[in-house]
Design an enzyme around this catalytic site. Sequence first.
Site, short mmCIF file in Angstrom:
data_model
loop_
_atom_site.label_atom_id
_atom_site.label_comp_id
_atom_site.label_asym_id
_atom_site.label_seq_id
_atom_site.Cartn_x
_atom_site.Cartn_y
_atom_site.Cartn_z
CG ASP A 51 -2.06 14.80 13.49
OD1 ASP A 51 -1.80 13.70 12.96
OD2 ASP A 51 -3.17 15.07 13.97
CG HIS A 53 -1.99 20.38 14.79
ND1 HIS A 53 -3.19 20.83 14.29
CD2 HIS A 53 -2.21 19.12 15.26
CE1 HIS A 53 -4.10 19.90 14.44
NE2 HIS A 53 -3.55 18.84 15.02
CG ASP A 87 -5.24 17.49 11.90
OD1 ASP A 87 -6.14 17.68 11.06
OD2 ASP A 87 -5.46 17.14 13.06
CG ASN A 122 -9.66 16.72 12.88
OD1 ASN A 122 -8.50 16.30 12.74
ND2 ASN A 122 -10.06 17.30 13.99
CG HIS A 123 -7.44 20.61 13.14
ND1 HIS A 123 -7.76 21.63 14.01
CD2 HIS A 123 -7.40 19.48 13.90
CE1 HIS A 123 -7.88 21.16 15.23
NE2 HIS A 123 -7.67 19.85 15.19
CG HIS A 222 -6.45 13.13 10.24
ND1 HIS A 222 -5.19 13.57 10.56
CD2 HIS A 222 -7.28 13.62 11.20
CE1 HIS A 222 -5.24 14.31 11.65
NE2 HIS A 222 -6.50 14.35 12.06
#
Length: 370
Positions: A51, A53, A87, A122-123, A222
């Site tokens: 991830d 982010h 993500d 999921n993001h 993910h």
Amino acid sequence: MPEGNTPSLWASVIGALTGVARADAAEAPQAVSEPRNTFLPAVPRLIAIGDLHGDLGKTRRAFRIGGLIDENDRWIGGTTTVVQVGDQLDRGNDELNILYFLERLEREAREAGGALHVLNGNHETMNVSGRFTYATPLAMADFLQWHSLARLDAALREKCGKAAPPHAVPPLPTEHKHNMPALKNKAIAARWAALSPGGPVTQRFLADHPVVLQVGSTLFVHAGVLPEHARLGLERMNKETRDWMLGRRGGDMPRFLNGRDAVVWARDYSAEDASKCDCDALQEALRMIDGAERMVVGHTIQRRGINSACDAKVIRIDVGLSAGCGDRSPQVLEILNDSTIHRLTETPQAERLKATANRAQQRVAELGLA
């Protein structure tokens, strides 16, 4: 300059407007007409990155750990195949810069005979559904600037008689499916215009990315492929996710993307205490997918770094590298010849997670990584 050259002058600059302050900005590629392959053959060298982010600095460090980019962020990975497990969005300020960065590296890797595959997490699905809970104020402001410049780009193209960009940028919306009062805020309206199903950022950067990908005997996702997902079919999940992101499903998110058992949300294989992982479900899911021997997942931060569970049938690679979500040192996973697996860090010595597929349990036990 002769008057007749004015449109050419404009044409040379308007394509860069939406990428102001983005070194990786380039003309948007044409949309892919068909979904990408879900199943790919084994490769000599495979790198997996967890991830991101919204932290571009840590993203660059991760790519350098894998020997993939030089000091100028240009691809030097040769024929290496890379999978980033989703993500890219939320929790950090560099979301758009990361999307441009990855898009450019996809192109450079392909031209060098390698590949970069970026998954949706999921993001990404949260944002496409209009849930912006984890977006930072600076990231929101970045989307507003992007929207303004993209609209100016389109207007200048029209004035100069140039073709419109492949992904048209709509005006700021006045309605939102969740009736969010924040639509009174132009920054959030701009984010929704960009990331809604069929929106220009979703079309350009997200829609063609899968939620699950198999390379050789390694299945990348993910969060986790549960038996119910394997029964549904990996190609079907990728196609239905793509259709939703392109706005072809009336805005309705596919069921397998939503809820605690979703393919982008499940934590069944990610508990830091490996004894709490559902190894039986993992084994069942892998048995249902032809040629799959192991699963690589992100989504759940592993405070002790990249590690494995369930006799090395699952490898967890989210190390919480983003400053907005853990702020830990990057690590990446390396798989050589579909068997030998290393954990790469910023120290020179690679740590071998397992020597060969049939020695997985012994090797992992020796290193205390299970």
